[in-house]
Each structure stands twice: as structure tokens, then as C-alpha cells.
Design a protein around this motif. Structure first.
Motif, short mmCIF file in Angstrom:
data_model
loop_
_atom_site.label_atom_id
_atom_site.label_comp_id
_atom_site.label_asym_id
_atom_site.label_seq_id
_atom_site.Cartn_x
_atom_site.Cartn_y
_atom_site.Cartn_z
N TRP A 51 0.84 -1.20 0.00
CA TRP A 51 0.00 0.00 0.00
C TRP A 51 0.87 1.24 0.00
N ARG A 52 1.93 1.21 0.78
CA ARG A 52 2.83 2.37 0.86
C ARG A 52 3.38 2.75 -0.51
N LYS A 53 3.77 1.78 -1.31
CA LYS A 53 4.34 2.08 -2.62
C LYS A 53 3.36 2.85 -3.49
N GLN A 54 2.09 2.45 -3.45
CA GLN A 54 1.08 3.15 -4.24
C GLN A 54 0.84 4.57 -3.72
N ALA A 55 0.82 4.74 -2.40
CA ALA A 55 0.63 6.07 -1.82
C ALA A 55 1.78 7.00 -2.18
N LYS A 56 3.01 6.49 -2.15
CA LYS A 56 4.17 7.31 -2.48
C LYS A 56 4.15 7.70 -3.96
N TYR A 57 3.82 6.74 -4.82
CA TYR A 57 3.74 7.07 -6.24
C TYR A 57 2.68 8.14 -6.50
N LEU A 58 1.54 8.03 -5.82
CA LEU A 58 0.49 9.02 -6.04
C LEU A 58 0.91 10.38 -5.51
N SER A 59 1.65 10.43 -4.42
CA SER A 59 2.12 11.72 -3.92
C SER A 59 3.04 12.38 -4.95
N GLY A 104 0.74 16.60 -0.39
CA GLY A 104 1.33 16.55 0.94
C GLY A 104 0.67 15.52 1.83
N GLU A 105 -0.65 15.39 1.72
CA GLU A 105 -1.37 14.40 2.53
C GLU A 105 -0.99 12.97 2.12
N PHE A 106 -0.89 12.73 0.82
CA PHE A 106 -0.46 11.40 0.38
C PHE A 106 1.00 11.16 0.73
N GLY A 107 1.81 12.22 0.73
CA GLY A 107 3.18 12.07 1.18
C GLY A 107 3.25 11.71 2.65
N GLU A 108 2.38 12.31 3.45
CA GLU A 108 2.31 11.98 4.88
C GLU A 108 1.87 10.53 5.07
N LEU A 109 0.91 10.08 4.29
CA LEU A 109 0.50 8.69 4.36
C LEU A 109 1.66 7.76 4.03
N GLY A 110 2.41 8.11 3.00
CA GLY A 110 3.57 7.32 2.64
C GLY A 110 4.61 7.29 3.74
N SER A 111 4.77 8.41 4.44
CA SER A 111 5.75 8.47 5.54
C SER A 111 5.31 7.61 6.72
N LEU A 112 4.03 7.65 7.05
CA LEU A 112 3.52 6.79 8.12
C LEU A 112 3.74 5.32 7.79
N LEU A 113 3.40 4.96 6.56
CA LEU A 113 3.57 3.57 6.15
C LEU A 113 5.04 3.20 6.00
N GLY A 114 5.87 4.18 5.64
CA GLY A 114 7.30 3.92 5.56
C GLY A 114 7.90 3.65 6.93
N ASP A 115 7.49 4.43 7.93
CA ASP A 115 7.95 4.19 9.30
C ASP A 115 7.50 2.82 9.79
N ARG A 138 -9.80 8.76 4.43
CA ARG A 138 -10.17 10.10 3.96
C ARG A 138 -9.65 10.36 2.54
N LEU A 139 -8.39 9.96 2.29
CA LEU A 139 -7.75 10.29 1.02
C LEU A 139 -8.32 9.49 -0.14
N TYR A 140 -8.76 8.26 0.12
CA TYR A 140 -9.30 7.41 -0.94
C TYR A 140 -10.83 7.38 -0.90
N LEU A 141 -11.43 8.43 -0.41
CA LEU A 141 -12.88 8.47 -0.29
C LEU A 141 -13.57 8.43 -1.66
N ASP A 142 -12.97 9.12 -2.65
CA ASP A 142 -13.56 9.14 -3.99
C ASP A 142 -13.37 7.81 -4.69
N LYS A 143 -14.32 7.44 -5.52
CA LYS A 143 -14.13 6.33 -6.44
C LYS A 143 -13.08 6.75 -7.48
N PRO A 144 -12.32 5.81 -8.02
CA PRO A 144 -11.30 6.17 -9.02
C PRO A 144 -11.84 7.00 -10.17
#
Length: 309
Positions: A194-202, A221-232, A280-286
Motif C-alpha cells: 500500500w505504501r508504494k502506491q501512496a508514495k507514487y500518487l504523492s 502533501g497528505e499522500f506524502g504523509e500517508l507514505g511516511s507513516l507507512l514507511g515508518d 479520507r484520502l481514498y474516499l472518492d471512487k477512481p
């Protein structure tokens, strides 16, 4: 220039320009700071690896127009990035431990000096083996000089958003699917995917920031923060695996087991925070997400005027 498209260039022009800029920055890091010692060397390797990641994100975004070149070039930059991974991975383990015990304050930090000493020694050994003896930085810099000539030959099939649509849609959709698939008993591998997809999207959103700077920059920035949380979370999982597999090398159960408990608690916190932010970030359908992004792009291109952030 910034890591983003500009209104005066077509998508193919922007893709080539951004790739060349990142190649030049990565090569400069490897031929400059990586020849130094200690912290400067590790920062240079980190910067070069980050440049390769940004190029791979760019390639993923433009994959709809690159054809067979996408597979070739993505593999090339993946290999270049991996050549530098051993040193960076070793230094990350030291940083991960420092961050974890730093959360405990002075009471918790002193008890793991021995563990940190082993990690530092491994980091220094990796640096010597992979950067000094094997001339890794010089070889990767040479790889980057080699690929630079190919970038100018990249041919994309459309000058507009049509090139970007498949890549952007896939990364958003795959990230949403990975969040949904976590379930009640996810593995470390599930969170890492999941982290890899969040980082690519950021990175994709950073590239698209000019279409509506304030809004898209904030979303990036929000997707970058998600990537950082998942990276940690991932770094802690790797550290825990290492400690438990080599318990005696790190001081035995008296040190490793309390530290493993701290890691488990922190990972649980990071997983919960990631799920909440991701929801929150993936609330929308693609399809909804893509419709909005393409509409913003079209408005930006129809009125290429200066916008305040």
C-alpha cells in the motif's frame, strides 16, 4: 525547474525535461557528496535514490504513452536504485531505532546503546563494501549518463492528459484496493504494498500541482504523509525481523524483547493512523477522482495564467 509540468510545454516535452533534471541531480549527488565520508556520503546516496524514485514515478504516470519504453526504463532505474540500496537500508535501521527510542525520552534511550552500536557497525561495513570497494557510486553515475541519451528519444503517443490518464488512474485505484484489502489481519507486506502506491500518487500529484496549486499541493502533501507513516511502519517491521532473527548478536533477549515490544506498540499506532488518513484520502471512487483531475487539467491548459498558491 520544479518537479512538475509547466503550462507552456506539452506532456512529452515535460516528461523528457523532468527526467533529465532528475538524472542530472542524481548524478551530481553521486559524483559530489557520495565521494565524501560519513553523513555527507549517506545523504548523497539518499538523494540519488530519491531521484531514481521520482523518475520511476514519472514513468508510471506517463506509461500510457511510452509503450515498450516504459518497461525498459522503469527496469533500468529500478536496478540503479537497488545498486545503492544496501548502504541506505543499513543507515535507515539506525535512524529507525533513534526515532523509536527518542519517543521514550531520556528514560528509554540509554538502554539500547548496544543494539545501536551493532547497527552502526553494520552501516559502516555496508558503506565500505558497497561504496568504496565496489565503486558503486561511480558505476551508477555511469549508468545515469548512459540513459541520459535515451531520454531525448522517448516518444509519447499524445501531447495531452490522455498520456497521463492510465497511469494516474492505476496508481489511485491500486492504492484504494490495497487499503480495502487490508482486512482484520494484514501483514507487513500488505502495508508495504500500500505504501508504494501512496508514495507514487504523492509524486504524481506533485507533478500535477500547477493545475490548481493550493489544492493539489495540499493533496500531494497528505499522500506524502500517508507514505511516511507507512514507511515508518515498514522500517520498524524490518528492524524487528532483524532483531528477532539475530537476537544474540543484538545483546540477547534481555535487550531484544523489550525493544520488540516497543516496536509492536508503535507499529500498531502507525497502522491505525494510516488507515484513518487513507480512508479520507481514498474516499472518492477512481472514476470520480480522475474526472476531477482531468477537469482541473483542462481548465489549467485553457487559461494558462499565473495562479497564486
Amino acid at each position: 525547474m520544479a518537479y512538475c509540468f509547466t503550462p507552456e510545454e506539452t506532456v512529452p516535452q515535460g516528461v523528457r525535461r523532468i527526467a533529465l533534471e532528475q538524472i542530472d541531480k542524481a548524478e551530481a549527488a553521486l559524483t559530489g557528496g557520495a565521494q565524501s565520508g560519513g553523513r555527507e556520503r549517506h545523504k548523497a546516496v539518499h538523494d540519488a535514490r530519491k531521484g531514481c524514485k521520482k523518475i520511476r514515478a514519472l514513468l508510471r504516470l506517463a506509461r500510457g504513452g511510452l509503450g515498450n519504453a516504459y518497461v525498459r526504463e522503469n527496469g533500468f532505474f529500478r536496478d540503479a536504485q537497488r545498486r545503492l540500496s544496501a548502504v541506505r537500508d543499513a543507515s535507515v535501521m539506525v535512524e529507525t531505532l533513534d526515532k523509536l527510542v527518542g519517543r521514550q525520552g531520556s528514560d528509554g534511550a540509554g538502554g539500547f546503546v548496544q543494539v545501536r552500536g551493532v547497527l552502526v557497525e553494520r552501516c559502516e561495513r555496508a558503506s565500505a563494501e558497497h561504496l568504496e570497494q565496489e565503486r558503486t557510486t561511480e558505476e551508477v553515475a555511469g549508468m545515469l549518463r548512459e540513459v541520459r541519451g535515451r531520454v531525448e528519444t522517448w516518444t509519447l503517443r499524445s501531447p495531452g492528459f490522455k498520456v497521463l490518464r492510465p497511469g494516474l488512474h492505476k496508481v489511485y485505484r491500486d492504492g484504494a484496493r490495497r487499503l480495502e484489502a487490508l482486512g482484520d489481519a494484514p501483514t507487513a507486506h500488505d502495508f508495504h504494498d500500500w505504501r508504494k502506491q501512496a508514495k507514487y500518487l504523492s509524486y504524481h500529484l506533485r507533478l500535477l500541482t500547477p493545475v490548481w496549486p493550493g489544492t493539489v499541493r495540499a493533496l500531494a502533501g497528505e499522500f506524502g504523509e500517508l507514505g511516511s507513516l507507512l514507511g515508518d511502519e515498514h522500517d520498524l517491521a524490518v528492524l524487528c525481523c532483524m532483531l528477532e532473527a539475530e537476537e544474540q548478536a543484538f545483546g540477547g533477549p534481555v535487550l531484544v524483547r523489550p525493544l520488540a515490544g516497543m516496536i509492536d506498540r508503535r507499529r500498531s499506532e502507525l497502522q491505525a493512523a494510516s488507515r484513518m488518513l487513507g480512508a479520507r484520502l481514498y474516499l472518492d471512487k477512481p472514476k470520480t477522482f480522475m474526472t476531477r483531475m482531468e477537469a482541473w487539467w483542462d481548465l489549467w491548459k485553457s487559461e494558462p495564467v499565473s495562479r497564486a498558491a
